[in-house]
Scaffold this motif. Structure first.
Motif, PDB file in Angstrom:
ATOM      1  N   LYS A   1      39.709  37.815  21.926  1.00 11.08           N
ATOM      2  CA  LYS A   1      40.010  37.697  23.351  1.00 11.08           C
ATOM      3  C   LYS A   1      39.823  39.040  24.048  1.00 11.08           C
ATOM      4  CE  LYS A   1      43.758  36.540  26.548  1.00 11.08           C
ATOM      5  NZ  LYS A   1      45.180  36.108  26.671  1.00 11.08           N
ATOM      6  N   ARG A   2      40.282  40.108  23.415  1.00  8.72           N
ATOM      7  CA  ARG A   2      40.126  41.440  23.999  1.00  8.72           C
ATOM      8  C   ARG A   2      38.658  41.824  24.098  1.00  8.72           C
ATOM      9  NH1 ARG A   2      44.972  44.832  20.914  1.00  8.72           N
ATOM     10  NH2 ARG A   2      46.737  43.846  22.018  1.00  8.72           N
ATOM     11  N   ALA A   3      37.869  41.462  23.090  1.00  9.79           N
ATOM     12  CA  ALA A   3      36.435  41.750  23.112  1.00  9.79           C
ATOM     13  C   ALA A   3      35.759  41.004  24.258  1.00  9.79           C
ATOM     14  CB  ALA A   3      35.798  41.368  21.780  1.00  9.79           C
ATOM     15  N   LEU A   4      36.178  39.758  24.479  1.00  8.95           N
ATOM     16  CA  LEU A   4      35.622  38.966  25.577  1.00  8.95           C
ATOM     17  C   LEU A   4      35.943  39.603  26.921  1.00  8.95           C
ATOM     18  CD1 LEU A   4      34.258  36.235  26.459  1.00  8.95           C
ATOM     19  CD2 LEU A   4      36.570  35.301  26.602  1.00  8.95           C
ATOM     20  N   GLN A   5      37.201  40.025  27.101  1.00 11.82           N
ATOM     21  CA  GLN A   5      37.624  40.631  28.358  1.00 11.82           C
ATOM     22  C   GLN A   5      37.010  42.010  28.571  1.00 11.82           C
ATOM     23  OE1 GLN A   5      41.907  40.534  28.114  1.00 11.82           O
ATOM     24  NE2 GLN A   5      42.044  38.412  28.834  1.00 11.82           N
ATOM     25  N   CYS A   6      36.672  42.679  27.475  1.00 14.60           N
ATOM     26  CA  CYS A   6      36.134  44.042  27.579  1.00 14.60           C
ATOM     27  C   CYS A   6      34.627  44.069  27.806  1.00 14.60           C
ATOM     28  CB  CYS A   6      36.494  44.819  26.308  1.00 14.60           C
ATOM     29  SG  CYS A   6      35.920  46.527  26.301  1.00 14.60           S
ATOM     30  N   TYR A   7      33.893  43.174  27.124  1.00 15.23           N
ATOM     31  CA  TYR A   7      32.431  43.254  27.130  1.00 15.23           C
ATOM     32  C   TYR A   7      31.725  42.156  27.923  1.00 15.23           C
ATOM     33  CZ  TYR A   7      33.139  46.623  23.363  1.00 15.23           C
ATOM     34  OH  TYR A   7      33.549  47.700  22.627  1.00 15.23           O
ATOM     35  N   ILE A   8      32.345  41.004  28.091  1.00 18.11           N
ATOM     36  CA  ILE A   8      31.661  39.875  28.717  1.00 18.11           C
ATOM     37  C   ILE A   8      32.135  39.623  30.148  1.00 18.11           C
ATOM     38  CG2 ILE A   8      31.063  37.446  28.496  1.00 18.11           C
ATOM     39  CD1 ILE A   8      30.004  39.247  26.254  1.00 18.11           C
ATOM     40  N   GLU A   9      33.427  39.509  30.329  1.00 19.46           N
ATOM     41  CA  GLU A   9      33.956  39.164  31.652  1.00 19.46           C
ATOM     42  C   GLU A   9      33.642  40.206  32.729  1.00 19.46           C
ATOM     43  OE1 GLU A   9      38.052  38.132  31.241  1.00 19.46           O
ATOM     44  OE2 GLU A   9      37.627  36.228  30.245  1.00 19.46           O
ATOM     45  N   PRO A  10      33.620  41.514  32.413  1.00 17.72           N
ATOM     46  CA  PRO A  10      33.245  42.475  33.461  1.00 17.72           C
ATOM     47  C   PRO A  10      31.836  42.252  34.010  1.00 17.72           C
ATOM     48  CG  PRO A  10      34.360  43.607  31.674  1.00 17.72           C
ATOM     49  CD  PRO A  10      34.118  42.199  31.200  1.00 17.72           C
ATOM     50  N   ILE A  11      30.938  41.703  33.188  1.00 21.70           N
ATOM     51  CA  ILE A  11      29.587  41.401  33.662  1.00 21.70           C
ATOM     52  C   ILE A  11      29.645  40.314  34.726  1.00 21.70           C
ATOM     53  CG2 ILE A  11      27.322  40.498  32.973  1.00 21.70           C
ATOM     54  CD1 ILE A  11      27.841  41.689  30.187  1.00 21.70           C
ATOM     55  N   LEU A  12      30.478  39.311  34.475  1.00 20.36           N
ATOM     56  CA  LEU A  12      30.615  38.205  35.424  1.00 20.36           C
ATOM     57  C   LEU A  12      31.320  38.653  36.695  1.00 20.36           C
ATOM     58  CD1 LEU A  12      31.596  34.569  34.476  1.00 20.36           C
ATOM     59  CD2 LEU A  12      32.545  35.640  36.510  1.00 20.36           C
ATOM     60  N   MET A  13      32.311  39.534  36.564  1.00 18.79           N
ATOM     61  CA  MET A  13      33.160  39.905  37.694  1.00 18.79           C
ATOM     62  C   MET A  13      32.608  41.071  38.513  1.00 18.79           C
ATOM     63  SD  MET A  13      36.801  39.609  35.664  1.00 18.79           S
ATOM     64  CE  MET A  13      37.798  40.123  37.065  1.00 18.79           C
ATOM     65  N   TYR A  14      31.459  41.596  38.171  1.00 14.00           N
ATOM     66  CA  TYR A  14      30.910  42.741  38.897  1.00 14.00           C
ATOM     67  C   TYR A  14      30.710  42.398  40.375  1.00 14.00           C
ATOM     68  CZ  TYR A  14      27.653  46.409  40.334  1.00 14.00           C
ATOM     69  OH  TYR A  14      27.038  47.442  41.003  1.00 14.00           O
ATOM     70  N   GLY A  15      31.338  43.149  41.257  1.00 18.34           N
ATOM     71  CA  GLY A  15      31.183  42.934  42.689  1.00 18.34           C
ATOM     72  C   GLY A  15      31.971  41.765  43.237  1.00 18.34           C
ATOM     73  N   CYS A  16      32.896  41.206  42.436  1.00 14.02           N
ATOM     74  CA  CYS A  16      33.624  40.005  42.876  1.00 14.02           C
ATOM     75  C   CYS A  16      34.564  40.294  44.046  1.00 14.02           C
ATOM     76  CB  CYS A  16      34.415  39.411  41.712  1.00 14.02           C
ATOM     77  SG  CYS A  16      35.796  40.432  41.129  1.00 14.02           S
ATOM     78  N   GLU A  17      34.875  41.564  44.311  1.00 12.40           N
ATOM     79  CA  GLU A  17      35.774  41.905  45.411  1.00 12.40           C
ATOM     80  C   GLU A  17      35.266  41.395  46.753  1.00 12.40           C
ATOM     81  OE1 GLU A  17      36.368  44.942  42.174  1.00 12.40           O
ATOM     82  OE2 GLU A  17      34.686  43.938  43.146  1.00 12.40           O
ATOM     83  N   ALA A  18      33.955  41.260  46.897  1.00 11.65           N
ATOM     84  CA  ALA A  18      33.377  40.850  48.179  1.00 11.65           C
ATOM     85  C   ALA A  18      32.835  39.420  48.153  1.00 11.65           C
ATOM     86  CB  ALA A  18      32.256  41.819  48.583  1.00 11.65           C
ATOM     87  N   TRP A  19      33.109  38.684  47.097  1.00 11.69           N
ATOM     88  CA  TRP A  19      32.606  37.312  47.014  1.00 11.69           C
ATOM     89  C   TRP A  19      33.334  36.391  47.986  1.00 11.69           C
ATOM     90  CZ3 TRP A  19      32.495  36.273  41.003  1.00 11.69           C
ATOM     91  CH2 TRP A  19      31.449  37.017  40.439  1.00 11.69           C
TER      92      TRP A  19
END
Length: 218
Positions: free
Chosen positions: A67-85
């Motif tokens: 789970k930590r590996a997923l949150q560290c390496y995969i989810e940040p790719i999806l969430m990049y720039g999500c602040e302005a979505w």
């Protein structure tokens, strides 16, 4: 590229126009929406998940570590720039479906298996939290630019001259944020950003209430 609700808009001079281009890692399209960017983010996250599949699906590694590996390496790719979505209901469903796809792949659950999302979440010893983290980042971003009173503040709160186009108006990022926060008007939400502590506590309570409501509906 011209960003407008009316395609092929120009000032009378014939110019070669682009439908989209990538700037600072984000896809900008001529209609000004972020659907293409979010779909691309989801695709990139899934591609990188497949590259790390031997690690993320290894049963010899604890669920917590994976789970930590997923949150560290995969989810940040999806969430990049999500602040302005601008997250519509359709986009929210896609994000939540992608999160469940991660969980199912991590457990090696085939698409033919008739397992509900609740059963998968129980096996992974976790809950869905991706949308909550995106909302938290949006709230922090809005609070930051409002208190700073810079160019970002002007772009976010400024009004444009002219009349509104006919039909239903587009949903903006602030509209979606005020919706999940339970605030009736955008101005009411923005006025709360000046008190940092109250603002952070307020949107935390709203997310907890929304999660409770979703569990009751399930």
């Amino acid at each position: 590229m011209v960003i407008s609700r009316r395609p092929n808009l120009n000032a009378g001079t014939k110019l070669k126009q682009r439908d989209s281009f990538k700037y600072l890692g984000t896809i900008i399209t001529q209609d000004g929406k972020n659907h293409t960017e979010i779909k691309a983010r989801i695709a990139q996250a899934k591609t990188n998940f497949q590259k790390m599949k031997p690690l993320l699906t290894n049963n010899k590694i604890t669920i917590t570590t994976r789970k930590r590996a997923l949150q560290c390496y995969i989810e940040p790719i999806l969430m990049y720039g999500c602040e302005a979505w601008t997250i519509t209901i359709e986009i929210q469903k896609k994000i939540e479906a992608t999160e469940m796809w991660f969980f199912r792949c991590r457990l090696r659950v085939p698409w033919t298996a008739r397992k509900t999302n609740e059963e998968v979440l129980k096996e992974t010893e976790t809950t869905r939290s991706l949308m909550n983290r995106i909302q938290r980042r949006q709230a922090k971003f809005v609070g930051h630019i409002m208190r700073r009173e810079g160019l970002e503040n002007l772009v976010t709160t400024g009004r444009m001259e002219g009349k509104k186009s006919r039909g239903r108006q587009r949903e903006k990022m602030l509209d979606g944020m005020t919706s999940w926060m339970g605030t009736k008007r955008v101005t009411d939400a923005l006025s709360e950003t000046w008190d940092r502590e109250s603002w952070n506590e307020g949107h935390d309570r709203q997310r907890q209430g929304a999660r409770h409501l979703m569990r009751m509906m399930i």
